[in-house]
Design a protein around this motif. Structure first.
Motif, PDB file in Angstrom:
ATOM      1  N   ARG A 250       0.826  -1.206   0.000  1.00  0.00           N
ATOM      2  CA  ARG A 250       0.000   0.000   0.000  1.00  0.00           C
ATOM      3  C   ARG A 250       0.860   1.255   0.000  1.00  0.00           C
ATOM      4  NH1 ARG A 250      -2.703  -3.769   3.048  1.00  0.00           N
ATOM      5  NH2 ARG A 250      -4.948  -3.995   2.654  1.00  0.00           N
ATOM      6  N   PHE A 251       0.327   2.291  -0.618  1.00  0.00           N
ATOM      7  CA  PHE A 251       0.936   3.618  -0.530  1.00  0.00           C
ATOM      8  C   PHE A 251      -0.187   4.645  -0.654  1.00  0.00           C
ATOM      9  CE2 PHE A 251       0.769   2.726  -5.024  1.00  0.00           C
ATOM     10  CZ  PHE A 251       0.475   3.946  -5.617  1.00  0.00           C
ATOM     11  N   ALA A 252       0.096   5.875  -0.265  1.00  0.00           N
ATOM     12  CA  ALA A 252      -0.927   6.917  -0.278  1.00  0.00           C
ATOM     13  C   ALA A 252      -0.372   8.207  -0.865  1.00  0.00           C
ATOM     14  CB  ALA A 252      -1.453   7.163   1.132  1.00  0.00           C
ATOM     15  N   LYS A 253      -1.267   8.989  -1.469  1.00  0.00           N
ATOM     16  CA  LYS A 253      -0.930  10.322  -1.965  1.00  0.00           C
ATOM     17  C   LYS A 253      -1.770  11.335  -1.183  1.00  0.00           C
ATOM     18  CE  LYS A 253       0.391   8.799  -6.609  1.00  0.00           C
ATOM     19  NZ  LYS A 253       0.162   8.950  -8.071  1.00  0.00           N
ATOM     20  N   TYR A 254      -1.093  12.287  -0.526  1.00  0.00           N
ATOM     21  CA  TYR A 254      -1.754  13.215   0.391  1.00  0.00           C
ATOM     22  C   TYR A 254      -1.943  14.576  -0.274  1.00  0.00           C
ATOM     23  CZ  TYR A 254      -0.547   9.708   3.899  1.00  0.00           C
ATOM     24  OH  TYR A 254      -0.441   8.542   4.617  1.00  0.00           O
ATOM     25  N   TYR A 255      -2.999  15.252   0.132  1.00  0.00           N
ATOM     26  CA  TYR A 255      -3.272  16.603  -0.352  1.00  0.00           C
ATOM     27  C   TYR A 255      -4.180  17.308   0.660  1.00  0.00           C
ATOM     28  CZ  TYR A 255      -7.613  14.331  -1.882  1.00  0.00           C
ATOM     29  OH  TYR A 255      -8.784  13.615  -1.921  1.00  0.00           O
ATOM     30  N   ARG A 264      -6.371  12.038   1.577  1.00  0.00           N
ATOM     31  CA  ARG A 264      -5.434  11.181   0.856  1.00  0.00           C
ATOM     32  C   ARG A 264      -6.189  10.213  -0.040  1.00  0.00           C
ATOM     33  NH1 ARG A 264      -3.065   6.632   5.191  1.00  0.00           N
ATOM     34  NH2 ARG A 264      -4.909   5.271   5.137  1.00  0.00           N
ATOM     35  N   THR A 265      -5.485   9.711  -1.039  1.00  0.00           N
ATOM     36  CA  THR A 265      -5.967   8.605  -1.862  1.00  0.00           C
ATOM     37  C   THR A 265      -5.095   7.399  -1.548  1.00  0.00           C
ATOM     38  OG1 THR A 265      -6.724  10.040  -3.651  1.00  0.00           O
ATOM     39  CG2 THR A 265      -6.270   7.745  -4.205  1.00  0.00           C
ATOM     40  N   LEU A 266      -5.726   6.346  -1.023  1.00  0.00           N
ATOM     41  CA  LEU A 266      -5.012   5.130  -0.648  1.00  0.00           C
ATOM     42  C   LEU A 266      -5.047   4.133  -1.791  1.00  0.00           C
ATOM     43  CD1 LEU A 266      -3.575   3.407   1.564  1.00  0.00           C
ATOM     44  CD2 LEU A 266      -5.855   2.576   2.202  1.00  0.00           C
ATOM     45  N   ALA A 267      -3.894   3.585  -2.120  1.00  0.00           N
ATOM     46  CA  ALA A 267      -3.803   2.593  -3.197  1.00  0.00           C
ATOM     47  C   ALA A 267      -3.202   1.304  -2.653  1.00  0.00           C
ATOM     48  CB  ALA A 267      -2.956   3.125  -4.344  1.00  0.00           C
TER      49      ALA A 267
END
Length: 335
Positions: A250-255, A264-267
């Motif tokens: 898993r990884f996430a992109k934060y804003y 965040r969008t969790l992938a």
């Protein structure tokens, strides 16, 4: 055997290697959640560079617009509840998405679960997309630049051979028969060459090995020292052992939104990790190993007579006949 096959007259050295990879390819997806979206190298190669390894995402579960707050936990044997007393404030297990608040709240119209303080909404990864989300990844290509060095002989070379020009490099794709020295590999062909099905592997991921073998006889011209490529799957694909298959993380992109709220969008990314493994041994004529092996050979010839005598005199059926021929018995006249 020692001199002709094993080249006992040579000094040998092991390879020192470095690897650089570059993936290329784009694909388009169109889903009800994301709409039409283009995926390029910056989206599916995670992280952008690793040592002797490249990971290509082929499938993904996205949880959009997560924010820290209170929400129902995913239902299972330990999180479903009927009343507030079924939930323990502060409780957290290994598989929890957050920390329980002690409240029992509706998950849907028919199920209640314990409320948690977590990134909400929590991820639901029970159903893996099939076919793979990025099924077109089999058409992506990977350029492998491999530099090798034999320090004992101060010999270096790379897998982009001197005979290869830029025009050929832009258009070639590795093929064992037609283009055995092209350093650009189609991902689908790598998996196929290992006897696997790319679309099946892309769903849950896996680990592939791209092996480069540099076995060089430096008594010959340097042009004869060329790489040989082979492929195999490294993770265990056994139909009898289906617990936790594949490769994912898993990884996430934060804003932050206009109000300063962090989201965040969790992938949860599934994909194929390509490990580039470099092997090699080089040999070159040297007086010392030559003399050592000659001396060892002469010593073995000296042992040959003893071994033949043991076999003939003690092991063969006609050993008594041979013994009579080998030894001559005489009378001791003094007695």
């Amino acid at each position: 055997w020692v001199f002709l096959w094993e080249k006992g007259y040579q000094e040998t050295d092991s390879v020192v290697s470095s690897v650089i990879t570059k993936v290329k390819g784009v694909t388009l997806t169109n889903t009800s959640t994301l709409g039409a979206r283009l995926w390029d190298v910056a989206d599916y190669v995670i992280p952008p560079q690793e040592e002797n390894t490249v990971f290509v995402m082929t499938n993904v579960i996205l949880t959009l617009n997560q924010r820290q707050g209170h929400c129902p936990e995913l239902p299972d044997d330990k999180t479903e509840c009927k009343a507030k007393n079924d939930c323990i404030p502060g409780y957290v297990s290994t598989h929890s998405n957050g920390i329980q608040t002690g409240e029992c709240v509706p998950y849907n119209s028919s199920i209640k679960t314990c409320e948690v303080f977590a990134w909400c909404p929590v991820e639901d990864d029970y159903h893996i997309p099939k076919p793979a989300f990025l099924k077109e990844a089999e058409n992506f290509t990977i350029l492998v630049k491999n530099n090798i060095w034999y320090p004992k002989f101060n010999f270096s070379k790379r897998n982009i051979l001197p005979t290869v020009n830029s025009t050929y490099l832009k258009n070639c794709i590795y093929d064992a028969q037609t283009d055995p020295f092209c350093p650009i590999f189609r991902l689908g062909k790598i998996v196929e060459a290992a006897g696997q099905d790319f679309q099946e592997m892309a769903v849950e991921g896996g680990v592939m090995a791209l092996q480069i073998n540099w076995d060089c006889n430096l008594d010959r011209a340097a042009s004869h020292c060329v790489p040989k490529y082979s492929f195999r799957r490294l993770d265990n694909k056994d139909s009898a052992h289906t617990v936790s298959p594949g490769y994912n993380f898993r990884f996430a992109k934060y804003y932050q939104d206009s109000n300063g709220t962090e989201s965040r969008t969790l992938a949860k990314a599934y994909g194929i990790r390509f490990d580039i493994l470099v092997f090699g041994k080089a040999g070159k004529f040297d007086v010392i190993p030559t003399m050592i092996n000659i001396g060892s050979g002469l010593a073995l010839f000296g042992m040959a007579t003893v071994l033949c005598d043991i076999v003939v005199l003690y092991c063969m059926k006609k050993r008594y006949y041979y013994r009579e021929k080998k030894y001559k018995y005489v009378e001791d006249y003094e007695l």
